[in-house]
Design a protein around this motif. Structure first.
Motif, mmCIF file in Angstrom:
data_model
loop_
_atom_site.group_PDB
_atom_site.id
_atom_site.type_symbol
_atom_site.label_atom_id
_atom_site.label_comp_id
_atom_site.label_asym_id
_atom_site.label_seq_id
_atom_site.Cartn_x
_atom_site.Cartn_y
_atom_site.Cartn_z
ATOM 1 N N THR A 1 0.851 -1.180 0.000
ATOM 2 C CA THR A 1 0.000 0.000 0.000
ATOM 3 C C THR A 1 0.892 1.237 0.000
ATOM 4 O O THR A 1 2.108 1.149 0.203
ATOM 5 N N GLU B 1 -17.320 -3.886 -4.910
ATOM 6 C CA GLU B 1 -16.115 -3.162 -4.508
ATOM 7 C C GLU B 1 -14.911 -4.059 -4.738
ATOM 8 O O GLU B 1 -14.978 -5.272 -4.502
ATOM 9 N N ALA B 2 -13.830 -3.466 -5.173
ATOM 10 C CA ALA B 2 -12.601 -4.224 -5.425
ATOM 11 C C ALA B 2 -11.441 -3.553 -4.702
ATOM 12 O O ALA B 2 -11.408 -2.320 -4.566
ATOM 13 N N MET B 3 -10.485 -4.342 -4.264
ATOM 14 C CA MET B 3 -9.333 -3.804 -3.539
ATOM 15 C C MET B 3 -8.188 -3.431 -4.467
ATOM 16 O O MET B 3 -7.182 -2.894 -4.026
ATOM 17 N N GLY C 1 -10.440 5.043 -4.379
ATOM 18 C CA GLY C 1 -11.783 4.641 -3.994
ATOM 19 C C GLY C 1 -12.411 5.646 -3.052
ATOM 20 O O GLY C 1 -13.603 5.968 -3.169
ATOM 21 N N ARG C 2 -11.606 6.144 -2.124
ATOM 22 C CA ARG C 2 -12.096 7.161 -1.193
ATOM 23 C C ARG C 2 -12.460 8.438 -1.947
ATOM 24 O O ARG C 2 -13.486 9.065 -1.676
ATOM 25 N N TYR D 1 -24.333 6.850 -3.669
ATOM 26 C CA TYR D 1 -23.179 5.958 -3.630
ATOM 27 C C TYR D 1 -23.691 4.564 -3.307
ATOM 28 O O TYR D 1 -23.784 4.166 -2.154
ATOM 29 N N LEU E 1 -13.639 1.045 -6.503
ATOM 30 C CA LEU E 1 -12.513 0.680 -5.661
ATOM 31 C C LEU E 1 -12.916 0.895 -4.199
ATOM 32 O O LEU E 1 -13.616 1.857 -3.878
ATOM 33 N N ALA E 2 -12.471 0.031 -3.331
ATOM 34 C CA ALA E 2 -12.796 0.140 -1.909
ATOM 35 C C ALA E 2 -12.290 1.459 -1.349
ATOM 36 O O ALA E 2 -11.257 1.975 -1.785
ATOM 37 N N THR E 3 -13.006 2.007 -0.390
ATOM 38 C CA THR E 3 -12.632 3.305 0.166
ATOM 39 C C THR E 3 -11.361 3.252 1.005
ATOM 40 O O THR E 3 -10.847 4.290 1.424
ATOM 41 N N ALA E 4 -10.834 2.057 1.243
ATOM 42 C CA ALA E 4 -9.526 1.953 1.892
ATOM 43 C C ALA E 4 -8.424 2.426 0.954
ATOM 44 O O ALA E 4 -7.327 2.781 1.405
ATOM 45 N N ARG F 1 -15.858 8.084 -3.776
ATOM 46 C CA ARG F 1 -17.026 8.272 -2.896
ATOM 47 C C ARG F 1 -17.203 9.745 -2.528
ATOM 48 O O ARG F 1 -18.329 10.270 -2.529
#
Length: 296
Positions: free
Chosen positions: A129, A222-224, A203-204, A217, A196-199, A207
């Motif tokens: 990450t 959702e995908a990582m 993705g964040r 929303y 994309l995931a909000t992590a 949103r």
């Protein structure tokens, strides 16, 4: 005057600020680390740390020492890497850290250019990450890192923005929207997209943009990873929203990518350790990446 173990402990204390965390990071026990710090202070004749609000703070004397401690360790580690490369018959090595989508879309052509010019160069690619890549740079585990995110006022790493990012809609080329040049975020949002995931920074941002524009929303999936979102779109499961690197990856996979909107944050950035100068192979990769992004 200092052993390598002592230098490692001082660097770990500078990074983590607690004896427990510093000791764990270099595989020492807390009592052993505390004893070693006391021995160093006795030998040096001054305190290295003072306790303030239950946390250890570097004394002014220790802050004077830290830059040289970091340089000394960087020199030792550089010599060890060089010795290992000579032993293996390789005279140059480049260790790169990258977020997953950069590793699969941005880096391969850049590394190809580097390898064509320097066939003897050995390359190690590490994924993680954005936060993990920054930590790798801080700990000197990589020469250069590629992240999607923002490095704001970080005293431990140097950074440079490679490029701003945009959001793109991704779908199969037989999708009714594939030929659209005026596709809007609102249309994609109402369709229940793959996001994309909000992590993830992108993705964040997706949103946040939707909510700022009063759009629902309600993602269908959702995908990582951007590559995973593209794979779902490739199966006809819906339209995915990814960032610029994901769009580049999608196009290489034969998918359609339609620009939705530019983002102010996050950005595509390079990071490297502030404690030592960038190696020559890392400098060359830096230049190639800048040229490649400009061309895109």
């Amino acid at each position: 005057m200092f052993s390598r173990r002592e230098l490692l402990l001082l660097r770990a204390m500078y990074q983590h600020r607690t004896v427990t965390a510093a000791a764990a990071s270099i595989n020492m026990t807390q009592p052993a680390a505390s004893a070693l710090l006391r021995d160093m202070e006795i030998r040096l004749g001054f305190l290295l740390f003072s306790r303030e609000k239950r946390r250890l703070q570097l004394t002014s004397q220790a802050r004077t020492l830290i830059p040289e401690v970091l340089n000394a360790l960087a020199g030792i580690e550089s010599v060890e890497r060089l010795a290992g490369d000579i032993r293996q018959g390789t005279m140059a090595r480049l260790v790169v850290g990258a977020v997953a989508i950069a590793a699969s879309s941005l880096l391969p052509p850049a590394l190809m250019r580097i390898r064509k010019a320097h066939s003897e160069l050995a390359v190690t690619l590490r994924a993680g990450t954005a936060l993990e890549i920054i930590e790798m740079a801080v700990d000197h585990r990589i020469d250069l890192g590629v992240i999607v995110g923002t490095v704001a006022d970080n005293e431990r790493v140097s950074s440079v923005q490679l490029a701003p990012l945009s959001l793109y809609a991704i779908c199969r080329k037989d999708h009714p929207w594939a030929a659209r040049r005026d596709l809007s975020l609102a249309e994609v949002a109402m369709a229940g997209p793959i996001v994309l995931a909000t992590a993830l920074p992108a993705g964040r941002a997706t949103r946040q943009v939707m909510e700022a524009e009063g759009l629902p929303y309600r993602p269908m999936m959702e995908a990582m990873q951007s590559s995973s979102a593209c794979a779902l779109a490739a199966e006809g499961l819906g339209v995915a929203i990814v960032e610029s690197l994901g769009a580049r990856y999608a196009q290489r996979q034969g998918l359609a990518a339609m620009h939705l909107m530019a983002l102010e944050d996050p950005v595509l950035a390079l990071v490297w350790s502030r404690d030592r100068s960038m190696s020559m192979p890392a400098q060359q990769l830096h230049e190639v990446l800048m040229q490649q992004v400009d061309a895109w």
